[in-house]
Design a protein around this motif. Sequence first.
Motif, PDB file in Angstrom:
ATOM      1  N   PRO A 160      50.394  42.935  70.879  1.00 53.54           N
ATOM      2  CA  PRO A 160      50.086  42.312  72.176  1.00 53.54           C
ATOM      3  C   PRO A 160      48.720  42.708  72.715  1.00 53.54           C
ATOM      4  O   PRO A 160      48.031  41.887  73.333  1.00 53.54           O
ATOM      5  CB  PRO A 160      51.213  42.815  73.091  1.00 53.54           C
ATOM      6  N   VAL A 312      49.804  36.143  73.251  1.00 52.41           N
ATOM      7  CA  VAL A 312      50.071  37.372  73.998  1.00 52.41           C
ATOM      8  C   VAL A 312      51.561  37.534  74.249  1.00 52.41           C
ATOM      9  O   VAL A 312      52.129  38.621  74.064  1.00 52.41           O
ATOM     10  CB  VAL A 312      49.298  37.373  75.331  1.00 52.41           C
ATOM     11  N   GLY A 315      53.294  38.604  71.168  1.00 49.06           N
ATOM     12  CA  GLY A 315      53.082  40.031  70.921  1.00 49.06           C
ATOM     13  C   GLY A 315      53.955  40.899  71.811  1.00 49.06           C
ATOM     14  O   GLY A 315      54.501  41.908  71.365  1.00 49.06           O
ATOM     15  N   LEU A 316      54.106  40.489  73.074  1.00 49.56           N
ATOM     16  CA  LEU A 316      54.943  41.260  73.998  1.00 49.56           C
ATOM     17  C   LEU A 316      56.419  41.216  73.584  1.00 49.56           C
ATOM     18  O   LEU A 316      57.151  42.191  73.766  1.00 49.56           O
ATOM     19  CB  LEU A 316      54.779  40.716  75.413  1.00 49.56           C
ATOM     20  N   CYS A 317      56.860  40.102  73.034  1.00 44.31           N
ATOM     21  CA  CYS A 317      58.257  40.001  72.600  1.00 44.31           C
ATOM     22  C   CYS A 317      58.543  40.882  71.395  1.00 44.31           C
ATOM     23  O   CYS A 317      59.670  41.362  71.230  1.00 44.31           O
ATOM     24  CB  CYS A 317      58.592  38.544  72.261  1.00 44.31           C
ATOM     25  N   ALA A 319      56.670  43.663  70.750  1.00 43.88           N
ATOM     26  CA  ALA A 319      56.295  45.040  71.087  1.00 43.88           C
ATOM     27  C   ALA A 319      57.482  45.988  71.219  1.00 43.88           C
ATOM     28  O   ALA A 319      57.356  47.171  70.864  1.00 43.88           O
ATOM     29  CB  ALA A 319      55.469  45.055  72.379  1.00 43.88           C
TER      30      ALA A 319
END
Length: 495
Positions: A160, A312, A315-317, A319
């Motif tokens: 992310p 993004v 990536g957060l999912c 992380a």
Amino acid sequence: MTHPHPPVAHEPAARTNGGIVPVLAFAGIVVAVMQTLLVPVIKDLPQLLDTTPGNATWVLTSTLLSGAVATPIMGRLGDLHGKRRMLLASLAVMVVGALISGFTSALVPMIVGRTLQGFAMGAIPLGIGLMRDELPRERLGSAMALMSSSIGVGGGLALPLAAAVAQNTDWHVLFFGAAGLGVLSIVLTLVAVPETRTRAAGSFDLLGALGLSAGLVLFLLPITKGSDWGWTAPTTLGLFAASALVLLLWGVLELRIAAPLVDLRTTARREVLLTNLASIMVGVSFYVVSLVLPQLLQLPTATGYGLGQSMVVAGLCVAPLGLTMMFTAPVYARLSARYGPKSTLILGLLIIAVGYGAGLGLMSAAWQTVVVSVVLGTGIGLAYSSLPALIVGAVDPSETGAANGLNTLMRSIGTSVSSAVIGMVLANTAHHAGGVAIPTLHGFRVSFLIATAAVAVGILLAVFLPGRRPVTGPTLLASSADDRATVERPVERVS
């Protein structure tokens, strides 16, 4: 076989400060970031570097190859000349490589910089070795678990952050940020990490290092490029054959010299051999989720199964995979103190199997991918955390760096094989629209089934790890002062 010279008792608690664990873990996370730093801009590399897609893949392949070569070599150099010294050297090389890449948009200098960045992967086994040499036993279990998991933590957190940077600024900022993190890690290491007094006897096996490097490159090169060249192409098959020959000759050499780069007799012990083979399976399972979920999340909803998320958000999912691995380390230490690293490895592999099994049906919403990431992060964290404890319990203290370097190499081989196999599966099951290959839901599910099969093999290997017998004396597994009662009574150790 090498031995400590001079012999040093493992009683370092009085001279160890509290900063060594977070500093070494931070170093591991920093070097692991190099492996996934460019994932958000992979598809744009040919344009960014003004080259062909085939040539652009060398920017990623070079990092993988140099990391594979560096881990056992730097581990052995650390055993001989000081693990802290070699850790600082690894970080310094990474910083130089990041700066080279940051100041260029040409292919060849970029590959040179990326090669130097990959060389820093040797920092992870060096950190594990330093922890064994410097930490009191009651802290060693959770510390080694955190260091071992830093490979996944760094990779998961980089996605992310790198995506956010790539979307909002010049992509070269990625390298300058990595260089800054490397410099910070060097400073923290100089301040907080003492040099170990444990040394291996003998000299560095230069011929063995060259032979192993050549064999690894010849093996990993066709794995990473086979889908481009063709798996039955003469080049691919020729490199595999050359790798087998070189590694066979290398093994004969290592068995004949007094101070080999890798002590194959130790490596052939059942506990070491099975742990390393299980490490390959864990590496395979770890990389599958890293390849599948970001693509699933970013595919447009028009496909009927894509989740239409930005780079993004994707990536957060994913992380939580890395975050969960990091927070699993203290849990691992307590479980391992009670049940042993073998049982914890098996538990971790079972949780991974549950995660991939559940993932077959949890692909229809972004929150479902988060759930899958958390479950898999827990399992992979437990499995990764168990590996250094199993290795450390089976080798001499003077061989810790080299032995963990080889174990880290096994994980890298697992991720490389995973990348090649899953890439081939997704390509062969892709739907072609307008000349563009679009991964299918069927391909994602087949990939998860492959990961589950790898985990099943890992469980089988772990079950056959040697039994444990009661011994007297302290163990390496307790995680805190609360566990001192456990470590001070007779415990079990791998026989």
